[in-house]
Design an enzyme around this catalytic site. Structure first.
Site, PDB file in Angstrom:
ATOM      1  N   GLY A  51       0.824  -1.214   0.000  1.00 19.45           N
ATOM      2  CA  GLY A  51       0.000   0.000   0.000  1.00 19.45           C
ATOM      3  C   GLY A  51       0.854   1.257   0.000  1.00 19.45           C
ATOM      4  O   GLY A  51       0.462   2.297   0.527  1.00 19.45           O
ATOM      5  N   GLY A  66      -0.276   4.824  -0.929  1.00 20.15           N
ATOM      6  CA  GLY A  66      -1.386   5.395  -0.182  1.00 20.15           C
ATOM      7  C   GLY A  66      -0.988   6.556   0.718  1.00 20.15           C
ATOM      8  O   GLY A  66       0.168   6.985   0.747  1.00 20.15           O
ATOM      9  N   GLN A  67      -1.975   7.033   1.476  1.00 21.10           N
ATOM     10  CA  GLN A  67      -1.752   8.201   2.342  1.00 21.10           C
ATOM     11  C   GLN A  67      -0.650   7.938   3.360  1.00 21.10           C
ATOM     12  O   GLN A  67       0.258   8.763   3.534  1.00 21.10           O
ATOM     13  CB  GLN A  67      -3.065   8.568   3.070  1.00 21.10           C
ATOM     14  CG  GLN A  67      -2.971   9.876   3.839  1.00 21.10           C
ATOM     15  CD  GLN A  67      -4.107  10.076   4.834  1.00 21.10           C
ATOM     16  OE1 GLN A  67      -5.008   9.246   4.963  1.00 21.10           O
ATOM     17  NE2 GLN A  67      -4.063  11.191   5.550  1.00 21.10           N
ATOM     18  N   TYR A  74     -15.840  -2.217   6.690  1.00 14.21           N
ATOM     19  CA  TYR A  74     -14.436  -1.889   7.000  1.00 14.21           C
ATOM     20  C   TYR A  74     -14.127  -2.230   8.461  1.00 14.21           C
ATOM     21  O   TYR A  74     -13.111  -2.871   8.767  1.00 14.21           O
ATOM     22  CB  TYR A  74     -14.232  -0.403   6.716  1.00 14.21           C
ATOM     23  CG  TYR A  74     -12.892   0.179   7.106  1.00 14.21           C
ATOM     24  CD1 TYR A  74     -11.704  -0.303   6.569  1.00 14.21           C
ATOM     25  CD2 TYR A  74     -12.822   1.260   7.990  1.00 14.21           C
ATOM     26  CE1 TYR A  74     -10.481   0.271   6.904  1.00 14.21           C
ATOM     27  CE2 TYR A  74     -11.610   1.841   8.323  1.00 14.21           C
ATOM     28  CZ  TYR A  74     -10.441   1.333   7.791  1.00 14.21           C
ATOM     29  OH  TYR A  74      -9.235   1.902   8.122  1.00 14.21           O
ATOM     30  N   LYS A  93     -11.547  -4.966  10.154  1.00 14.54           N
ATOM     31  CA  LYS A  93     -10.473  -4.559  11.070  1.00 14.54           C
ATOM     32  C   LYS A  93     -10.533  -5.363  12.374  1.00 14.54           C
ATOM     33  O   LYS A  93      -9.504  -5.716  12.944  1.00 14.54           O
ATOM     34  CB  LYS A  93     -10.550  -3.045  11.339  1.00 14.54           C
ATOM     35  CG  LYS A  93     -10.106  -2.210  10.142  1.00 14.54           C
ATOM     36  CD  LYS A  93      -8.625  -2.417   9.866  1.00 14.54           C
ATOM     37  CE  LYS A  93      -8.141  -1.758   8.619  1.00 14.54           C
ATOM     38  NZ  LYS A  93      -6.742  -2.060   8.298  1.00 14.54           N
TER      39      LYS A  93
END
Ligand code: NAD
Ligand code: AKB
Length: 321
Positions: free
Chosen positions: A13, A16-17, A146, A150
């Site tokens: 990832g 990503g941010q 989501y 998690k």
């Protein structure tokens, strides 16, 4: 055992941010050639692509992922590839496949190769029945897919630790605010979009109500916390992949006011959409005493410091200073 100088590190990832900033931070601390940035379709930021090795792979492709790990002889993985809350509600099945299926692949390879693993969780594990200040230990009944992934991810990580002894660590990040890379489709993204709109347009229409209060954190603190946890002595940890991590808690209107004090004429209007229900299901703040006690967590940025730093960096990038 903390990461050693010679260790080879993989960040999934990485476009990503968080991945963008984590790769840069790791390459400042360890030999840049040992930090591999893995991405799928979103391209890497230019400084990430130019600054060290990279690999293209999908975490739901177990064979392809294992090949990348073998080719680069990886010792430590920061597993950031995921679908966030808004994307998860748009395609719940894909969210499960990437967040849980992908994690299973990463855990299996970590066990086979005796890797150390960082796998983040989120405040999305909490649900409407969580107290306003989320305790470290509390029933987890999220109402988003989501959040479901998690919770499953935290339990899977604990299982891999207990059954196979894999050194897997993680934090429940709050909403993260940053300027280097755009956010990837979350409910807390309003707290980033508002800065860009303030500087570009002088106004912002916020998709959550002014009274919406959420736990938030500046990216500098998130990166420091991530590296701090990975550096902590294993024996000091009673928790593993589920540390609450706190920094600040504010209402959307508090953020708008703090920006208006610094951007003359800025106005914020409010038009809550489907993301309001997600925000309403999350707590206002978190109790992060376990992270403070077990590995010395302490945030540096509050609301005022974060707003000053965001505006300074975004203005600099826009050439308005
Ligand atoms: P992001 O959406 O910005 O980046 C995730 C990256 O994963 C994207 O570049 C995407 O292309 C990639 N990706 C998606 N599916 C993939 C797949 N099948 N294979 C390989 N790559 C894939 O997310 P982020 O904000 O950087 O979040 C990283 C982690 O931190 C996630 O686990 C997220 O749940 C967690 N987290 C983030 C925040 C936040 O506010 N940013 C808060 C809490 C938790
Ligand atoms: C989201 O809003 O989905 C993320 C998160 C809090 O996990 N930023």
């Amino acid at each position: 055992m903390p990461t050693r100088e010679q260790d080879r590190i993989l960040v999934t990832g990485a476009a990503g941010q968080i991945g963008t900033e984590l790769v840069l931070a790791l390459r400042e601390r360890f030999p840049a050639g040992n930090v591999v940035a893995m991405y799928r379709s979103t391209p890497l930021a230019p400084e990430v692509a130019a600054g060290g090795p990279s690999a293209v792979s999908d975490v739901t492709d177990a064979k392809g992922y294992a090949q990348v790990v073998a080719e680069h002889d990886i010792d430590t993985v920061y597993h950031l590839a995921a679908i966030l809350s808004v994307g998860g509600e748009q395609d719940p099945k894909k969210c499960w496949e990437v967040n849980v299926g992908g994690l299973l692949t990463v855990l299996e390879v970590a066990h086979e190769r005796q890797q150390r693993l960082f796998c983040p969780s989120s405040i999305a594990v909490f649900g409407p029945n969580t107290p306003a200040v989320a305790p470290q230990e509390t029933p987890l009944h999220p109402t988003t897919m989501y959040g479901v992934t998690k919770v499953a991810g935290e339990i899977l990580c604990d299982y891999w630790f207990q059954r196979y002894g894999v050194d897997v660590r993680g934090v429940r990040y709050p909403g993260l605010i940053s300027w280097k890379a755009p956010p990837g489709g979350g409910t807390t993204d309003y707290a980033i979009a508002i800065f860009h709109a303030a500087l570009r347009d002088g106004s912002y229409e916020c998709f959550v109500s002014p009274a919406t209060r959420l736990p938030m954190m500046y990216m500098d603190d998130a990166i420091r916390g991530t590296l701090g946890l990975m550096n902590a002595p294993f024996k000091a940890l009673n928790h593993h992949a589920d540390f609450n991590l706190g920094a600040m808690s504010f209402k959307a209107s508090d953020l708008a006011d703090a920006i208006a004090q610094r951007v003359p004429g800025f106005t914020c209007s409010y038009a809550p959409d489907a993301r309001q229900a997600i925000a309403n299901s999350w707590p206002d703040a978190v109790d992060d005493s376990a992270a403070r006690d077990e590995w010395g967590w302490s945030p540096r940025f509050g609301l005022e410091e974060m707003v000053d730093d965001m505006l300074e960096n975004l203005r600099h990038g826009l050439g308005t200073e």
